[in-house]
Each structure stands twice: as structure tokens, then as C-alpha cells.
Scaffold this motif. Structure first.
Motif, PDB file in Angstrom:
ATOM      1  N   ARG A  60       6.359  13.272  -1.815  1.00  0.00           N
ATOM      2  CA  ARG A  60       5.808  12.575  -0.646  1.00  0.00           C
ATOM      3  C   ARG A  60       6.710  11.433  -0.192  1.00  0.00           C
ATOM      4  NH1 ARG A  60       0.777  13.864   1.486  1.00  0.00           N
ATOM      5  NH2 ARG A  60      -0.290  15.388   0.199  1.00  0.00           N
ATOM      6  N   GLN A  61       7.344  10.739  -1.126  1.00  0.00           N
ATOM      7  CA  GLN A  61       8.277   9.689  -0.745  1.00  0.00           C
ATOM      8  C   GLN A  61       9.493  10.278  -0.046  1.00  0.00           C
ATOM      9  OE1 GLN A  61       6.994   9.862  -3.919  1.00  0.00           O
ATOM     10  NE2 GLN A  61       5.554   8.161  -3.761  1.00  0.00           N
ATOM     11  N   SER A  75       8.964  11.194   3.795  1.00  0.00           N
ATOM     12  CA  SER A  75       8.371  10.000   4.398  1.00  0.00           C
ATOM     13  C   SER A  75       8.393  10.094   5.916  1.00  0.00           C
ATOM     14  CB  SER A  75       9.137   8.763   3.947  1.00  0.00           C
ATOM     15  OG  SER A  75      10.428   8.764   4.554  1.00  0.00           O
TER      16      SER A  75
END
Length: 114
Positions: free
Chosen positions: A85-86, A89
């Protein structure tokens, strides 16, 4: 089977594999152990879901990414870490100009049959 989920969380997945034996050996490199094929099937499935539901593929994918190492994959092997998920982004679409790319793809697809 252990790579089918790719980077997506499927809480109710049931995945079955079948071993097949042939009378000829593989004549290709043996580097991925079936992982690329499994991931390709997963991405094809995500494309199909996107088309059937009308949800844009990037939004569908983003909403189904693993969000923590506590989420258990279908094959019950714990995730050591979870940073997808990072990586996906809000900055990534800007860095890659994804909006412009999506517009050019849509324009191409409207004028081409395949």
C-alpha cells in the motif's frame, strides 16, 4: 498456488492446483516455479472483474491490496512484511503520469477493435 493472490487480499479464496505429468521435459528456463503464470491468472481475473463491474482496474486493484501483515494469504503462509500500500501511494500515479496514460489508452481502445 502459493503465488495466486499476487499482492491482493482474498479473504474467502479457495484455490486448487493440479499436478500434471507429461512425457516430455520442460524445454524452458525454470526460474519462476509457476509464480509468473499464477500472477498472470490473478491479474486476468482482476481485469475481468473490472470489466464486469465497471470499476476502473487501478481502483479495484488498490482497494484489494494487502493492508497489513496480519492478513492471512489463502495458502496460510504468514506475510513477513506488507508495504504494498505504501508503494501504491497517491504519489505513484502522479510520478508515472497515470492519468495521461489512462486517457491515451482509452482513446486508443475507442478506435481499435483489439
Amino acid at each position: 498456488v502459493s503465488h495466486f493472490d499476487n499482492c491482493y487480499y482474498f479473504p474467502a479464496a479457495r484455490i486448487q492446483g493440479r499436478l500434471c505429468r507429461t512425457n516430455t521435459p520442460s524445454n524452458t528456463a525454470f526460474r519462476g516455479f509457476g509464480a509468473p503464470q499464477s500472477m498472470f491468472i490473478c491479474e486476468t481475473m482482476m481485469d475481468h472483474i473490472s470489466r464486469e463491474t465497471g470499476i476502473p482496474g487501478d481502483r479495484l486493484r488498490k482497494s484489494n491490496l494487502y493492508s497489513s501483515a496480519e492478513q492471512e494469504p489463502p495458502f496460510h503462509m504468514p506475510l513477513q512484511e506488507c508495504s504494498i500500500r505504501q508503494m501504491w501511494s497517491d504519489e505513484m500515479p502522479k510520478l508515472l503520469n497515470l492519468r495521461e496514460l489512462r486517457e491515451s489508452i482509452d482513446a486508443f481502445n475507442q478506435t481499435n477493435r483489439r
